[in-house]
Write a protein that holds these residues in place. Structure first.
Motif, PDB file in Angstrom:
ATOM      1  N   VAL A  16      35.102   0.914 -54.396  1.00  0.00           N
ATOM      2  CA  VAL A  16      34.154   1.529 -55.332  1.00  0.00           C
ATOM      3  C   VAL A  16      32.728   1.351 -54.830  1.00  0.00           C
ATOM      4  O   VAL A  16      31.925   2.293 -54.855  1.00  0.00           O
ATOM      5  N   SER A  17      32.422   0.142 -54.330  1.00  0.00           N
ATOM      6  CA  SER A  17      31.056  -0.088 -53.877  1.00  0.00           C
ATOM      7  C   SER A  17      30.745   0.804 -52.676  1.00  0.00           C
ATOM      8  O   SER A  17      29.620   1.263 -52.502  1.00  0.00           O
ATOM      9  N   ASN A  18      31.766   1.054 -51.875  1.00  0.00           N
ATOM     10  CA  ASN A  18      31.590   1.954 -50.741  1.00  0.00           C
ATOM     11  C   ASN A  18      31.247   3.372 -51.213  1.00  0.00           C
ATOM     12  O   ASN A  18      30.366   4.030 -50.675  1.00  0.00           O
ATOM     13  N   HIS A  19      31.976   3.813 -52.264  1.00  0.00           N
ATOM     14  CA  HIS A  19      31.689   5.132 -52.831  1.00  0.00           C
ATOM     15  C   HIS A  19      30.254   5.194 -53.338  1.00  0.00           C
ATOM     16  O   HIS A  19      29.542   6.172 -53.117  1.00  0.00           O
ATOM     17  N   LEU A  20      29.849   4.144 -54.046  1.00  0.00           N
ATOM     18  CA  LEU A  20      28.501   4.128 -54.605  1.00  0.00           C
ATOM     19  C   LEU A  20      27.461   4.189 -53.483  1.00  0.00           C
ATOM     20  O   LEU A  20      26.478   4.919 -53.568  1.00  0.00           O
ATOM     21  N   LEU A  21      27.742   3.429 -52.428  1.00  0.00           N
ATOM     22  CA  LEU A  21      26.808   3.417 -51.294  1.00  0.00           C
ATOM     23  C   LEU A  21      26.693   4.805 -50.669  1.00  0.00           C
ATOM     24  O   LEU A  21      25.604   5.244 -50.303  1.00  0.00           O
ATOM     25  N   GLN A  22      27.826   5.479 -50.570  1.00  0.00           N
ATOM     26  CA  GLN A  22      27.815   6.832 -49.997  1.00  0.00           C
ATOM     27  C   GLN A  22      26.961   7.769 -50.840  1.00  0.00           C
ATOM     28  O   GLN A  22      26.189   8.565 -50.321  1.00  0.00           O
ATOM     29  N   GLN A  57      20.548  19.899 -46.684  1.00  0.00           N
ATOM     30  CA  GLN A  57      21.276  20.554 -47.777  1.00  0.00           C
ATOM     31  C   GLN A  57      22.292  19.598 -48.405  1.00  0.00           C
ATOM     32  O   GLN A  57      22.790  18.700 -47.730  1.00  0.00           O
ATOM     33  N   PRO A  58      22.612  19.819 -49.686  1.00  0.00           N
ATOM     34  CA  PRO A  58      23.586  18.954 -50.363  1.00  0.00           C
ATOM     35  C   PRO A  58      24.888  18.808 -49.570  1.00  0.00           C
ATOM     36  O   PRO A  58      25.372  17.685 -49.376  1.00  0.00           O
ATOM     37  N   ASP A  59      25.429  19.914 -49.108  1.00  0.00           N
ATOM     38  CA  ASP A  59      26.705  19.846 -48.391  1.00  0.00           C
ATOM     39  C   ASP A  59      26.572  19.071 -47.094  1.00  0.00           C
ATOM     40  O   ASP A  59      27.472  18.320 -46.709  1.00  0.00           O
ATOM     41  N   VAL A  60      25.440  19.260 -46.431  1.00  0.00           N
ATOM     42  CA  VAL A  60      25.210  18.551 -45.172  1.00  0.00           C
ATOM     43  C   VAL A  60      25.100  17.056 -45.431  1.00  0.00           C
ATOM     44  O   VAL A  60      25.695  16.237 -44.724  1.00  0.00           O
ATOM     45  N   ALA A  61      24.345  16.704 -46.485  1.00  0.00           N
ATOM     46  CA  ALA A  61      24.176  15.287 -46.824  1.00  0.00           C
ATOM     47  C   ALA A  61      25.529  14.657 -47.112  1.00  0.00           C
ATOM     48  O   ALA A  61      25.842  13.553 -46.638  1.00  0.00           O
ATOM     49  N   PHE A  62      26.351  15.375 -47.856  1.00  0.00           N
ATOM     50  CA  PHE A  62      27.660  14.842 -48.215  1.00  0.00           C
ATOM     51  C   PHE A  62      28.534  14.661 -46.977  1.00  0.00           C
ATOM     52  O   PHE A  62      29.165  13.626 -46.790  1.00  0.00           O
ATOM     53  N   ALA A  63      28.515  15.668 -46.129  1.00  0.00           N
ATOM     54  CA  ALA A  63      29.315  15.586 -44.904  1.00  0.00           C
ATOM     55  C   ALA A  63      28.848  14.423 -44.034  1.00  0.00           C
ATOM     56  O   ALA A  63      29.658  13.705 -43.448  1.00  0.00           O
ATOM     57  N   MET A  64      27.535  14.224 -43.988  1.00  0.00           N
ATOM     58  CA  MET A  64      27.006  13.151 -43.151  1.00  0.00           C
ATOM     59  C   MET A  64      27.474  11.779 -43.618  1.00  0.00           C
ATOM     60  O   MET A  64      27.896  10.947 -42.809  1.00  0.00           O
ATOM     61  N   VAL A  65      27.423  11.535 -44.930  1.00  0.00           N
ATOM     62  CA  VAL A  65      27.865  10.210 -45.390  1.00  0.00           C
ATOM     63  C   VAL A  65      29.367  10.059 -45.199  1.00  0.00           C
ATOM     64  O   VAL A  65      29.863   8.970 -44.928  1.00  0.00           O
ATOM     65  N   GLN A  66      30.099  11.168 -45.321  1.00  0.00           N
ATOM     66  CA  GLN A  66      31.540  11.097 -45.090  1.00  0.00           C
ATOM     67  C   GLN A  66      31.835  10.701 -43.653  1.00  0.00           C
ATOM     68  O   GLN A  66      32.773   9.953 -43.378  1.00  0.00           O
ATOM     69  N   LEU A  67      31.007  11.191 -42.739  1.00  0.00           N
ATOM     70  CA  LEU A  67      31.213  10.889 -41.323  1.00  0.00           C
ATOM     71  C   LEU A  67      30.545   9.582 -40.917  1.00  0.00           C
ATOM     72  O   LEU A  67      30.617   9.181 -39.759  1.00  0.00           O
ATOM     73  N   GLY A  68      29.881   8.954 -41.893  1.00  0.00           N
ATOM     74  CA  GLY A  68      29.225   7.689 -41.577  1.00  0.00           C
ATOM     75  C   GLY A  68      27.931   7.858 -40.805  1.00  0.00           C
ATOM     76  O   GLY A  68      27.444   6.917 -40.179  1.00  0.00           O
ATOM     77  N   LEU A  69      27.368   9.071 -40.814  1.00  0.00           N
ATOM     78  CA  LEU A  69      26.081   9.279 -40.137  1.00  0.00           C
ATOM     79  C   LEU A  69      24.973   9.035 -41.145  1.00  0.00           C
ATOM     80  O   LEU A  69      25.022   9.543 -42.252  1.00  0.00           O
TER      81      LEU A  69
END
Lengths: 124, 323
Positions: free
Chosen positions: B247-253, A82-94
């Motif tokens: 910024v590049s980090n944001h883009l990567l995310q 899900q979008p929210d899950v994907a976002f949370a995952m990148v925030q956590l570096g997973l």
């Protein structure tokens, strides 16, 4: 609650319907490792549409299932994040580095079909 | 009729500002208003109501002498309304009833000031003049019992500060409303996600990317991927002037999140300077699929999706794209 693995032709499908404990995840991992070989599957699909959270252990297990399946000769694809899950995952570096992902089950099946058509040297 | 509309507006504003019974009680507590203040104010009620016009004149004379208040005085309609409301205010101030109705009237006057662009500091100056006049009148009348007069005036002053609190809050709230609206429109403008082919999205990014904006961009992209069942996203950063590690980090995310949803992201529009500075900074962007310009990116995307663009003219015109 263990997750049932469905066999659809030469593709194995597991749809996770509720948050799993670490033990259940490990069971799923073992079941896949076993069944990929037994049914001589060429594709593995893990559907996480119903999950609203994926923690680090779940992510690692999914990755591990994909690598194991690969070693046993099947392509794995995780579908329905899900979008929210994907976002949370990148925030956590997973991240699911090296694991194929697709929008939903349909896309996942199309992906596995594609890969088989394109590059696989397996005899169909 | 106009009054009714104005009253409805004041009521709506009160709701927006969260001014309910409980809030009003809290505000009274803040200025230290107690039940014992009511009789003290009643003692000087007649004094104030008899000379209302004088005090109002004092207030507006002070304002008309100030350049900063010109906007309020210049418009006859606004000035007239303000005078009338001020008169009502002074009468209401000594009635001993400071509930919703009273606050509503204050809000209406505050809205008028906000509309006229009156600054809080200007209002405070004029209000102080007004209080000074009332104060000296009170002291003159009760010269035999100065302490009582002082006590009464202090009780009135609590209400005055209660009013100031309300007026200043309205002025600030109205000013912030403009900022909120602008932020809202910037937010909406700044993150368009456009579908340009079946299953192909274009995400043009222009301007400065900060954490907040990166988050919004990512969220709207992910939602669009889901809604449009997108398989490929072309992210064009031609309009991003500088790219640093943040910024590049944001883009990567953003790219990683899109990939988790099964979409392939192509980044285009890295200028020579940006590319050089990224290399110089040693930022790892090898995980990104980059193509020089937007055209190239779209062609690559079409190739992935299996599109072939052909010109309709058979004999002339440029060679078909992507062939």
């Amino acid at each position: 609650m263990s997750v049932p693995i469905l066999k659809q032709g030469d593709v194995l499908i597991a749809s996770i319907q509720a948050a799993l404990s670490d033990r259940e995840l490990a069971q799923l991992h073992d079941a896949f490792a076993d069944q990929v070989g037994r049914f001589r599957s060429r594709g593995v699909i893990i559907d996480v549409t119903a999950l609203d959270v994926l923690d680090s252990f779940a992510t690692r297990t999914l990755r591990s299932i994909a690598y194991t399946a690969k070693l046993r000769g099947a392509n794995a694809v995780v579908v329905g994040i899900q979008p929210d899950v994907a976002f949370a995952m990148v925030q956590l570096g997973l991240s699911l580095e090296g694991v194929a992902t697709a929008l939903d089950l349909e896309e996942g099946l199309a992906y596995i079909r594609d890969v088989a058509k394109r590059g696989s040297h397996r005899v169909r | 009729m106009a009054d009714e509309i104005q009253q409805a507006a004041s009521k709506a504003l009160m709701r927006e500002m969260g001014l309910d019974e409980a809030n009003i009680e809290r505000r009274k507590k803040i200025v230290g208003f107690e039940a014992s203040d009511v009789p003290r104010i009643a003692a000087i009620r007649d004094l104030v109501t008899q000379h209302t016009d004088d005090y109002v004149t004092t207030f507006f004379n002070h304002l008309s002498g100030l350049d900063d208040a010109r906007s309020l005085i210049a418009s006859r309609a606004i000035a007239e309304r303000a005078r009338q409301l001020k008169r009502e205010h002074l009468v209401a101030m000594v009635q001993g009833e400071y509930g919703m109705k009273y606050v509503e009237q204050r809000i209406e006057l505050g809205t008028l000031y906000a509309k006229a662009g009156l600054d809080a500091r200007v209002f405070l100056g004029a209000f102080h003049q007004l209080l000074k006049h009332i104060g000296s009148a009170v002291m003159k009348q009760v010269d035999r019992k100065p302490l009582d007069g002082f006590e009464s005036f202090m009780s009135l002053k609590k209400i005055a500060f209660f009013d100031i609190g309300l007026i200043v809050d309205v002025l600030v709230f109205e000013r912030e409303r403009v900022i909120r609206q602008q932020q809202e429109s910037i937010r909406e403008l700044s993150t368009p996600v456009l579908q340009i082919r079946e299953r192909l999205l274009l995400l043009p990014i222009i301007g400065v990317i900060d954490t907040q904006r990166a988050r919004l961009i990512t969220e709207s992209l992910l939602r669009s991927i889901r809604a449009n069942r997108a398989k490929v996203v072309v992210m064009d950063i031609t309009g991003v002037a500088t790219i640093d590690s943040k910024v590049s980090n944001h883009l990567l995310q953003t790219v990683t999140a899109a990939r988790l949803m099964g979409a392939h992201v192509i980044v285009t529009g890295l200028s020579a300077e940006v590319a050089q500075s990224l290399v110089a900074l040693g930022i790892e962007l090898s995980k990104l699929n980059t193509v020089g310009d937007l055209q190239g990116g779209l062609e690559e995307a079409e190739r992935i999706l299996g599109y072939r663009v052909l010109t309709t003219a058979t004999d002339a015109g440029p060679a078909p794209e992507g062939s």
